[in-house]
Design an enzyme around this catalytic site. Structure first.
Site, PDB file in Angstrom:
ATOM      1  N   SER A  93       5.402   0.025  -7.085  1.00 44.19           N
ATOM      2  CA  SER A  93       3.942  -0.014  -7.171  1.00 44.19           C
ATOM      3  C   SER A  93       3.327   1.356  -7.383  1.00 44.19           C
ATOM      4  O   SER A  93       2.326   1.492  -8.095  1.00 44.19           O
ATOM      5  CB  SER A  93       3.354  -0.669  -5.920  1.00 44.19           C
TER       6      SER A  93
ATOM      7  N   HIS B 259      -0.249   2.900  -3.533  1.00 44.90           N
ATOM      8  CA  HIS B 259      -1.133   2.450  -4.600  1.00 44.90           C
ATOM      9  C   HIS B 259      -2.125   3.548  -4.979  1.00 44.90           C
ATOM     10  O   HIS B 259      -2.272   3.904  -6.152  1.00 44.90           O
ATOM     11  CB  HIS B 259      -1.905   1.205  -4.152  1.00 44.90           C
TER      12      HIS B 259
END
Length: 252
Positions: free
Chosen positions: A126, A177
């Site tokens: 991610s 993220h």
């Protein structure tokens, strides 16, 4: 940029880095889940565990980028790379793309190590994938010569959905993220310095074909084919938004 028309053979040929990363994702996932000793070796020695990193196992800042715990996790991360990686691989070149991909993922993991407690464990791509979004956002804001309006809208839509879901979905590495995204945004002016506008494979082949006659007797048929391709692009665009929204909700 985000709608794939290539055959599997063409995709492997023109985007070897993205292809290799996706294959590696699934090889490691299958090894962990279906091969004897895979979980106790590959997963144990590759997962990002802050306490072990603190003891000097610094490779754990790199290896989690390629590991995934569940099938939905590996499927949707790999599908995101399949959608958003090829254009950047072509625009940046193979070396610059893979270096940027790793730097964004490693940076996200380093910040996670700094800010989370020693018991925190992480894995997944991610950080790197959000880094790709950061590059696209820089492109949308400051390098409009590299991206058209429709693709800019797709980028902004996915970013808004992804960032919102980052904060409302449980069991998400928010730090990875955010800092993967920030790293991609910060790298934008450097890695896009000499980048060229993305050209789909079909256009590349047409540009190389110097034998095309100046008068094309099938031009009306070609026009119908163009309209058909436009409809296909619209359908694929809606599909990309739907799937991307779904994967950003729960699988990063």
């Amino acid at each position: 940029m985000f709608i794939r028309h290539e055959s599997l053979r063409s995709f492997l040929r023109f985007y070897p880095i993205v292809s290799g990363l996706i294959v590696l994702h699934f090889i490691l996932f299958l090894t962990i889940n279906f091969f004897p000793g895979g979980e106790s070796t590959v997963l144990y020695w590759g997962v990002g565990q802050n306490g072990l990193i603190e003891q000097g196992e610094y490779w754990r800042l790199v290896t989690p980028i390629f590991l995934h715990a569940s099938f939905p996790h590996v499927l949707f991360n790999s599908f995101s790379l399949y959608l958003f990686g090829p254009a950047l691989e072509q625009m940046l070149g193979k070396v610059k793309f893979i270096v940027s991909y790793l730097v964004m993922g490693i940076t996200a993991n380093i910040v996670t190590y700094w800010l989370e407690d020693p018991f925190y464990t992480q894995l997944g791509a991610s950080g790197s994938i959000y880094g790709l979004f950061g590059i696209y956002l820089y492109m949308t804001m400051f390098r409009k010569d590299l991206i058209d309006r429709i693709n800019s809208q797709i980028v902004m839509t996915i970013l808004v959905v992804g960032l919102i879901m980052t904060f409302v979905t449980p069991n998400i590495n928010i730090i990875a993220h955010l800092f993967g995204f920030i790293t991609g945004l910060a790298l934008g002016p450097i890695i896009l310095n000499k980048a060229k506008r993305y050209m789909p494979i079909i256009e590349m082949r047409q540009a190389r074909d110097v034998s095309e006659p100046s008068f094309n007797p099938t031009r009306w048929k070609n026009k119908r084919r163009i309209n058909s391709r436009l409809l296909k692009k619209i359908i694929w665009g809606l599909f990309i938004l739907f799937v991307a929204a779904g994967l950003l909700i729960g699988f990063f």
